[in-house]
Design a protein around this motif. Structure first.
Motif, PDB file in Angstrom:
ATOM      1  N   LEU A  14       0.809  -1.220   0.000  1.00  0.00           N
ATOM      2  CA  LEU A  14       0.000   0.000   0.000  1.00  0.00           C
ATOM      3  C   LEU A  14       0.843   1.272   0.000  1.00  0.00           C
ATOM      4  O   LEU A  14       0.456   2.258  -0.636  1.00  0.00           O
ATOM      5  CB  LEU A  14      -0.973  -0.031   1.178  1.00  0.00           C
ATOM      6  N   PRO A  15       1.997   1.317   0.697  1.00  0.00           N
ATOM      7  CA  PRO A  15       2.843   2.515   0.568  1.00  0.00           C
ATOM      8  C   PRO A  15       3.278   2.757  -0.877  1.00  0.00           C
ATOM      9  O   PRO A  15       3.377   3.905  -1.308  1.00  0.00           O
ATOM     10  CB  PRO A  15       4.037   2.197   1.477  1.00  0.00           C
ATOM     11  N   THR A  16       3.531   1.689  -1.645  1.00  0.00           N
ATOM     12  CA  THR A  16       3.893   1.847  -3.056  1.00  0.00           C
ATOM     13  C   THR A  16       2.750   2.477  -3.832  1.00  0.00           C
ATOM     14  O   THR A  16       2.951   3.398  -4.634  1.00  0.00           O
ATOM     15  CB  THR A  16       4.242   0.481  -3.672  1.00  0.00           C
ATOM     16  N   ILE A  17       1.531   2.009  -3.593  1.00  0.00           N
ATOM     17  CA  ILE A  17       0.359   2.575  -4.270  1.00  0.00           C
ATOM     18  C   ILE A  17       0.200   4.046  -3.902  1.00  0.00           C
ATOM     19  O   ILE A  17      -0.051   4.897  -4.765  1.00  0.00           O
ATOM     20  CB  ILE A  17      -0.913   1.792  -3.892  1.00  0.00           C
ATOM     21  N   ARG A  18       0.349   4.352  -2.630  1.00  0.00           N
ATOM     22  CA  ARG A  18       0.135   5.729  -2.182  1.00  0.00           C
ATOM     23  C   ARG A  18       1.163   6.686  -2.754  1.00  0.00           C
ATOM     24  O   ARG A  18       0.831   7.811  -3.138  1.00  0.00           O
ATOM     25  CB  ARG A  18       0.177   5.780  -0.651  1.00  0.00           C
ATOM     26  N   THR A  19       2.433   6.260  -2.821  1.00  0.00           N
ATOM     27  CA  THR A  19       3.486   7.173  -3.251  1.00  0.00           C
ATOM     28  C   THR A  19       3.645   7.229  -4.772  1.00  0.00           C
ATOM     29  O   THR A  19       4.024   8.266  -5.310  1.00  0.00           O
ATOM     30  CB  THR A  19       4.835   6.780  -2.626  1.00  0.00           C
ATOM     31  N   MET A  20       3.352   6.128  -5.467  1.00  0.00           N
ATOM     32  CA  MET A  20       3.601   6.089  -6.907  1.00  0.00           C
ATOM     33  C   MET A  20       2.390   6.437  -7.751  1.00  0.00           C
ATOM     34  O   MET A  20       2.534   6.803  -8.917  1.00  0.00           O
ATOM     35  CB  MET A  20       4.098   4.695  -7.319  1.00  0.00           C
ATOM     36  N   CYS A  21       1.191   6.303  -7.190  1.00  0.00           N
ATOM     37  CA  CYS A  21      -0.025   6.416  -8.003  1.00  0.00           C
ATOM     38  C   CYS A  21      -0.762   7.721  -7.733  1.00  0.00           C
ATOM     39  O   CYS A  21      -0.837   8.190  -6.587  1.00  0.00           O
ATOM     40  CB  CYS A  21      -0.964   5.232  -7.719  1.00  0.00           C
ATOM     41  N   THR A  22      -1.321   8.287  -8.782  1.00  0.00           N
ATOM     42  CA  THR A  22      -2.176   9.463  -8.622  1.00  0.00           C
ATOM     43  C   THR A  22      -3.588   9.048  -8.229  1.00  0.00           C
ATOM     44  O   THR A  22      -4.281   9.751  -7.505  1.00  0.00           O
ATOM     45  CB  THR A  22      -2.221  10.261  -9.938  1.00  0.00           C
ATOM     46  N   THR A  23      -4.004   7.880  -8.716  1.00  0.00           N
ATOM     47  CA  THR A  23      -5.360   7.381  -8.478  1.00  0.00           C
ATOM     48  C   THR A  23      -5.275   5.920  -8.050  1.00  0.00           C
ATOM     49  O   THR A  23      -4.371   5.200  -8.465  1.00  0.00           O
ATOM     50  CB  THR A  23      -6.213   7.489  -9.760  1.00  0.00           C
ATOM     51  N   ALA A  24      -6.215   5.495  -7.210  1.00  0.00           N
ATOM     52  CA  ALA A  24      -6.291   4.091  -6.814  1.00  0.00           C
ATOM     53  C   ALA A  24      -7.692   3.569  -7.060  1.00  0.00           C
ATOM     54  O   ALA A  24      -8.680   4.313  -6.970  1.00  0.00           O
ATOM     55  CB  ALA A  24      -5.906   3.915  -5.350  1.00  0.00           C
ATOM     56  N   VAL A  25      -7.774   2.280  -7.385  1.00  0.00           N
ATOM     57  CA  VAL A  25      -9.044   1.583  -7.593  1.00  0.00           C
ATOM     58  C   VAL A  25      -9.095   0.430  -6.603  1.00  0.00           C
ATOM     59  O   VAL A  25      -8.173  -0.394  -6.556  1.00  0.00           O
ATOM     60  CB  VAL A  25      -9.162   1.045  -9.034  1.00  0.00           C
ATOM     61  N   GLY A  51       1.017   3.092   7.972  1.00  0.00           N
ATOM     62  CA  GLY A  51       1.101   1.739   8.493  1.00  0.00           C
ATOM     63  C   GLY A  51      -0.143   1.320   9.230  1.00  0.00           C
ATOM     64  O   GLY A  51      -1.108   2.075   9.373  1.00  0.00           O
ATOM     65  N   HIS A  52      -0.117   0.099   9.708  1.00  0.00           N
ATOM     66  CA  HIS A  52      -1.196  -0.492  10.490  1.00  0.00           C
ATOM     67  C   HIS A  52      -0.681  -0.637  11.913  1.00  0.00           C
ATOM     68  O   HIS A  52       0.402  -1.184  12.142  1.00  0.00           O
ATOM     69  CB  HIS A  52      -1.553  -1.856   9.884  1.00  0.00           C
ATOM     70  N   LEU A  87      -7.837   0.308   4.135  1.00  0.00           N
ATOM     71  CA  LEU A  87      -7.264  -0.103   5.418  1.00  0.00           C
ATOM     72  C   LEU A  87      -8.307  -0.065   6.522  1.00  0.00           C
ATOM     73  O   LEU A  87      -8.362  -0.960   7.373  1.00  0.00           O
ATOM     74  CB  LEU A  87      -6.079   0.802   5.778  1.00  0.00           C
ATOM     75  N   ALA A  88      -9.144   0.975   6.508  1.00  0.00           N
ATOM     76  CA  ALA A  88     -10.188   1.068   7.530  1.00  0.00           C
ATOM     77  C   ALA A  88     -11.127  -0.120   7.456  1.00  0.00           C
ATOM     78  O   ALA A  88     -11.537  -0.677   8.476  1.00  0.00           O
ATOM     79  CB  ALA A  88     -10.968   2.374   7.357  1.00  0.00           C
ATOM     80  N   ASP A  89     -11.461  -0.551   6.237  1.00  0.00           N
ATOM     81  CA  ASP A  89     -12.344  -1.697   6.076  1.00  0.00           C
ATOM     82  C   ASP A  89     -11.666  -2.979   6.556  1.00  0.00           C
ATOM     83  O   ASP A  89     -12.281  -3.800   7.247  1.00  0.00           O
ATOM     84  CB  ASP A  89     -12.732  -1.837   4.606  1.00  0.00           C
ATOM     85  N   VAL A  90     -10.388  -3.152   6.203  1.00  0.00           N
ATOM     86  CA  VAL A  90      -9.654  -4.343   6.637  1.00  0.00           C
ATOM     87  C   VAL A  90      -9.554  -4.389   8.152  1.00  0.00           C
ATOM     88  O   VAL A  90      -9.785  -5.429   8.781  1.00  0.00           O
ATOM     89  CB  VAL A  90      -8.246  -4.369   5.998  1.00  0.00           C
ATOM     90  N   HIS A  91      -9.252  -3.253   8.744  1.00  0.00           N
ATOM     91  CA  HIS A  91      -9.074  -3.225  10.190  1.00  0.00           C
ATOM     92  C   HIS A  91     -10.403  -3.397  10.923  1.00  0.00           C
ATOM     93  O   HIS A  91     -10.455  -3.965  12.008  1.00  0.00           O
ATOM     94  CB  HIS A  91      -8.405  -1.920  10.605  1.00  0.00           C
ATOM     95  N   HIS A  92     -11.473  -2.918  10.297  1.00  0.00           N
ATOM     96  CA  HIS A  92     -12.794  -3.132  10.893  1.00  0.00           C
ATOM     97  C   HIS A  92     -13.118  -4.625  10.927  1.00  0.00           C
ATOM     98  O   HIS A  92     -13.649  -5.137  11.909  1.00  0.00           O
ATOM     99  CB  HIS A  92     -13.859  -2.387  10.089  1.00  0.00           C
ATOM    100  N   GLU A  93     -12.782  -5.322   9.829  1.00  0.00           N
ATOM    101  CA  GLU A  93     -13.037  -6.766   9.781  1.00  0.00           C
ATOM    102  C   GLU A  93     -12.204  -7.511  10.809  1.00  0.00           C
ATOM    103  O   GLU A  93     -12.685  -8.404  11.493  1.00  0.00           O
ATOM    104  CB  GLU A  93     -12.740  -7.301   8.374  1.00  0.00           C
ATOM    105  N   SER A  98      -5.281   2.531  11.313  1.00  0.00           N
ATOM    106  CA  SER A  98      -4.300   2.707  10.243  1.00  0.00           C
ATOM    107  C   SER A  98      -3.973   4.179  10.072  1.00  0.00           C
ATOM    108  O   SER A  98      -4.754   5.061  10.448  1.00  0.00           O
ATOM    109  CB  SER A  98      -4.828   2.145   8.920  1.00  0.00           C
ATOM    110  N   VAL A  99      -2.808   4.427   9.498  1.00  0.00           N
ATOM    111  CA  VAL A  99      -2.356   5.787   9.241  1.00  0.00           C
ATOM    112  C   VAL A  99      -1.829   5.857   7.817  1.00  0.00           C
ATOM    113  O   VAL A  99      -1.107   4.961   7.366  1.00  0.00           O
ATOM    114  CB  VAL A  99      -1.246   6.211  10.234  1.00  0.00           C
ATOM    115  N   ALA A 100      -2.217   6.901   7.099  1.00  0.00           N
ATOM    116  CA  ALA A 100      -1.649   7.212   5.786  1.00  0.00           C
ATOM    117  C   ALA A 100      -0.905   8.532   5.906  1.00  0.00           C
ATOM    118  O   ALA A 100      -1.387   9.467   6.555  1.00  0.00           O
ATOM    119  CB  ALA A 100      -2.742   7.316   4.726  1.00  0.00           C
TER     120      ALA A 100
END
Length: 406
Positions: free
Chosen positions: A206-217, A349-350, A238-244, A376-378
């Protein structure tokens, strides 16, 4: 090129899951009824990828991410709907596809380049650059079956990334090789981004997605859950994963609870600046950890301790308790105690929470919830990219050295 590089319009894709396969022609002829069921990997996906953007695709295993990329790369044909691609495509879906173990590294470079649609002359022009990128020049004339897995991945990635596409489709292959080689891979991707190429990548980092991507799906069970700014979509995922993982049906990584029972933790919640329950934050946000407790008998000097740990390696980030802060808990009945962090210094991170009620000397544990809750924190996109666990406010300055006096 069009302003839209890739369009997915109502894309459905299924696979057959066989419950009993026929092993002979006779079994196949005599088989009655359906021995398979259709599994829908994609269910009506609508998506547009603007030209010149870098789009990250996230989601749990089996959610349809790789199938989506294969339809974009025209490897798979949708059952329904259509995929429109404007521009030449280079897919990096499986490292080493087409490599032959009996051929040498040199021969596989030409074989791999041909399979990617390159002419022999084009591969010859780029051969030296491919070998230099892979960093395995002394081994190019031995069969790749004698390569280590790291050498094999280096050469395969170097061949795949050597093409010059308008659209690059990458499926979880940016983690090959050692740290130094990965850095080169990211630099190459950054070069393509700077050139205005369209990049679609799947990654569980997820850090790779956040830093390299302008948009996420965010893909889940074959459907698009969210599309938007990468940092926002990652935080929602992350919020959904952590809720589960923090729900009663699926406790956190430890889920341990123990204690003597004189005092009891009734509820633990993490709250945002407005006091609403939240599970995802951005570096610098205010955050409050609220603990509702009950003393089942009169207890003198009960203390609440809160610890925060990094989930990946259970590194202890920080911990505080109410006694050290000079805060006294109610001696009996129910009460609420809160720990507020005005500006959360944690990086992406988580994180896991351990909350405990104990006596003043911490010799007697009344009730301990050990890593049963998480958040989680972004990182704030406005902050420079940082390493480590916490953000440290600092200033950088540069100036010419003074001229030495002679």
């Amino acid at each position: 090129m069009s302003d839209i590089a890739i369009t997915c319009a109502g894309v459905w894709k299924s696979y057959r899951i066989y419950h009993q396969r026929a092993h002979t022609l006779k079994e196949r002829i005599l088989a009655r009824g359906h021995r398979y069921e259709d599994f829908w990997a994609l269910k009506g996906v609508d998506l547009e990828v603007p030209a010149g953007t870098t789009v990250g695709v996230i989601g749990p295993n089996g959610s349809g991410k790789s199938t989506l990329l294969k339809t974009m790369a025209r490897i798979l044909t949708p059952n329904r709907g259509r995929v429109t691609v404007n521009g030449t495509v280079s897919p990096l879906l499986e490292i080493g596809t087409g490599f032959h173990p009996e051929l040498t590294g040199r021969e596989n470079v030409f074989l791999g380049g041909t399979l990617l649609g390159e002419s022999r002359r084009a591969v010859e022009r780029r051969y030296d650059d491919i070998v230099a990128f892979a960093g395995i020049e002394p081994f190019m004339d031995i069969p790749v079956k004698n390569y280590s897995s790291g050498m094999y991945a280096r050469l395969a990635f170097a061949v795949a990334i050597s093409v010059d596409p308008e659209i690059l489709i990458v499926d979880e292959v940016l983690s090959v090789g050692d740290e130094e080689f990965q850095l080169r891979c990211y630099e190459r991707i950054a070069e393509l981004r700077a050139q205005g190429r369209t990049i679609v990548l799947v990654s569980h980092s997820l850090p790779t997605i956040r830093t390299m991507c302008t948009t996420a799906v965010w893909i889940d069970a074959g459907t698009v859950r969210a599309v938007g700014r990468a940092a926002d979509v990652v935080a929602d995922y992350l919020a959904d994963v952590h809720h589960e993982t923090s729900s009663p049906q699926a406790p956190g990584p430890s889920g341990r609870r123990y204690g003597s029972g004189e005092a009891e933790v009734l509820d633990i919640s993490v709250r945002d600046e407005q006091g609403a329950v939240a599970e995802a934050f951005v570096t610098g946000d205010p955050m409050t950890i609220r603990v509702v407790y009950r003393l089942n008998r009169e207890v003198e000097s009960a203390v609440c301790s809160i610890g925060v740990l990094r989930s990946e390696n259970l590194a202890y980030v920080f911990g505080q308790n109410s006694a050290q802060a000079g805060v006294a808990l109610e001696p009996s009945g129910e009460g609420i105690v809160e720990l507020t962090v005005p500006r959360l210094p944690l990086l992406t991170g988580h994180y896991l929470l351990t909350v405990a009620l104990h006596d003043e000397a911490a010799n007697l544990m009344y009730d301990c919830h050990d890593r049963r809750h998480s958040f989680s924190v972004a990182a704030d996109p406005a902050l420079p990219i940082e390493g480590g666990i916490v953000h440290v406010a600092a200033e950088w300055k540069a100036r010419p050295a003074p001229v030495p006096v002679r």
